[in-house]
Design a protein around this motif. Sequence first.
Motif, PDB file in Angstrom:
ATOM      1  N   SER A   1       0.867  -1.144  -0.295  1.00  0.00           N
ATOM      2  CA  SER A   1      -0.201   0.063   0.191  1.00  0.00           C
ATOM      3  C   SER A   1       0.613   1.147   0.047  1.00  0.00           C
ATOM      4  O   SER A   1      -0.262   2.483  -0.190  1.00  0.00           O
ATOM      5  CB  SER A   1      -0.501   0.009   1.237  1.00  0.00           C
ATOM      6  OG  SER A   1      -0.139   0.355   1.956  1.00  0.00           O
TER       7      SER A   1
ATOM      8  N   ARG B   1      -0.786   0.274  -8.813  1.00  0.00           N
ATOM      9  CA  ARG B   1      -1.461   0.878  -8.996  1.00  0.00           C
ATOM     10  C   ARG B   1      -2.366  -0.289  -8.048  1.00  0.00           C
ATOM     11  O   ARG B   1      -2.430  -0.461  -7.353  1.00  0.00           O
ATOM     12  CB  ARG B   1      -2.553   0.901 -10.546  1.00  0.00           C
ATOM     13  CG  ARG B   1      -2.022   1.176 -10.896  1.00  0.00           C
ATOM     14  CD  ARG B   1      -1.599   1.076 -12.492  1.00  0.00           C
ATOM     15  NE  ARG B   1      -3.407  -0.119 -12.996  1.00  0.00           N
ATOM     16  CZ  ARG B   1      -3.282  -0.570 -14.070  1.00  0.00           C
ATOM     17  NH1 ARG B   1      -3.126  -0.072 -14.962  1.00  0.00           N
ATOM     18  NH2 ARG B   1      -4.480  -1.091 -14.573  1.00  0.00           N
ATOM     19  N   SER B   2      -3.738   1.099  -7.783  1.00  0.00           N
ATOM     20  CA  SER B   2      -4.135  -0.009  -6.347  1.00  0.00           C
ATOM     21  C   SER B   2      -5.322  -1.539  -6.762  1.00  0.00           C
ATOM     22  O   SER B   2      -6.073  -1.805  -6.007  1.00  0.00           O
ATOM     23  CB  SER B   2      -4.956   0.537  -5.881  1.00  0.00           C
ATOM     24  OG  SER B   2      -5.684   1.596  -5.770  1.00  0.00           O
TER      25      SER B   2
ATOM     26  N   HIS C   1      -9.715  -6.482  -4.172  1.00  0.00           N
ATOM     27  CA  HIS C   1      -8.310  -5.154  -4.624  1.00  0.00           C
ATOM     28  C   HIS C   1      -7.557  -5.127  -2.726  1.00  0.00           C
ATOM     29  O   HIS C   1      -7.890  -5.187  -2.058  1.00  0.00           O
ATOM     30  CB  HIS C   1      -8.757  -4.183  -5.186  1.00  0.00           C
ATOM     31  CG  HIS C   1      -9.339  -4.402  -6.279  1.00  0.00           C
ATOM     32  ND1 HIS C   1     -10.628  -4.023  -6.876  1.00  0.00           N
ATOM     33  CD2 HIS C   1      -8.554  -5.063  -7.034  1.00  0.00           C
ATOM     34  CE1 HIS C   1     -10.831  -4.060  -7.490  1.00  0.00           C
ATOM     35  NE2 HIS C   1      -9.949  -4.793  -8.459  1.00  0.00           N
TER      36      HIS C   1
ATOM     37  N   ASN D   1      -6.861  -2.324  -1.864  1.00  0.00           N
ATOM     38  CA  ASN D   1      -7.427  -1.405  -0.718  1.00  0.00           C
ATOM     39  C   ASN D   1      -8.895  -1.697  -0.531  1.00  0.00           C
ATOM     40  O   ASN D   1      -8.727  -1.308   1.076  1.00  0.00           O
ATOM     41  CB  ASN D   1      -7.902  -0.233  -1.847  1.00  0.00           C
ATOM     42  CG  ASN D   1      -7.317   0.698  -2.144  1.00  0.00           C
ATOM     43  OD1 ASN D   1      -5.348   1.286  -1.979  1.00  0.00           O
ATOM     44  ND2 ASN D   1      -6.935   1.206  -3.041  1.00  0.00           N
TER      45      ASN D   1
END
Length: 395
Positions: free
Chosen positions: A117, A123-124, A172, A174
Amino acid sequence: MKKRMMILIISSLVLTGCWDKRELDELAITMAIGVDESDVGYLVTAQVVVPLEVSIKGNTGNSPITQFRAEGETIFEAIRKLAKIVPREIYPGHLRMLVISDTVAEKGIGEIVDYFSRNWEMRSDFYVVVAKEMTAQEILNVSTAIETIPANSMFNMLNVAQETWSSTRGIHINDLISDIGSGGKEAVVTGIEVIGDEELGSSKKNVETITPGARLRLLDLGVFKEDKLVGWLTEEESIGYNKVTNQVKSSVTTLSCPEGGTIAIELIRAHSKIKAKIINGTPEVEVKIKTEGNIAEVDCQLDLMKVENITMLEKLYSEKVKEKMQKSITTLQKDFNADIFGFGEAVHRADAKVWKKLEPNWDQEFSELQVNIKVDAKITQFGVIVNPVKIKEKE
């Protein structure tokens, strides 16, 4: 003087190039990363694209990806150590999959999630999966058909599976961070395994036959408490979880006909909602779901032109949906004490003061929580034909 200073500032901005600019031929494009245990901490496997093999003009027929591995006390250290064996700089900006072994997940993935993170190059939108009863390295070692890059194959498999079957869920990074850090919801992650001959799976021969010797297969959902993997749901329990949390896009429910045989109902639309209320200081949760189905297959002689038969099927459909949802909730309450549904978040929304008192012992409160399920199931489509095809009986 001020004018000269302004000219100097503008000139410096215009003339200065990208200080961190790197050419494409200096980068090792990394599509998947695997994390396993090692004696020193972590073993990291990087699945890297071979540029020559993915270019139209330069393809020689060799593997489109290669792998590099390194150990380190931390993920960051292990990835940096890859520089000793990789001729280019590892670049994770196009990462599609993060595969974590179950042995690592059982001890905790907090450090791993923290690293991925924080990295500004990533990218997330990559997915996280857990390798069940095998290493992440073994998962990344399987060559795949249709999608020549295995990371793309896994990514697309997850997309298709969650759209059409619903016992999986694409998580994902996140999503994982949010659930691990939430006070009223625990995390889930889809599992993955290799079926067939693992040794053959790593060779080019695996994709040169109609039936590959080894394949990757998605499993059901792994349950986390805080950042540790504590167990696995069954297929039905996973579908039930997705229905409770409004994650179902399509699935299939098989109903038994009164006179024998079955009818398959395709879920074409569903919406669920979780709402909590406080009664005399005690929380209760209500889960409402509205679902619409299509009769996709009929293997019994039932007259679908009769309203009473459709009403009967809708009742059976409602009961089956409720049964799957209840089974999932009961398993999480009795076997795991892990609120993956977000019921705690619903209680917090209902009454923040009550939640503040309940939060420190929410695991226990969750195990005793009264959950009421209300299902409104309708059959709205019948396919191209209405009644089942009648097969002529032999004399």
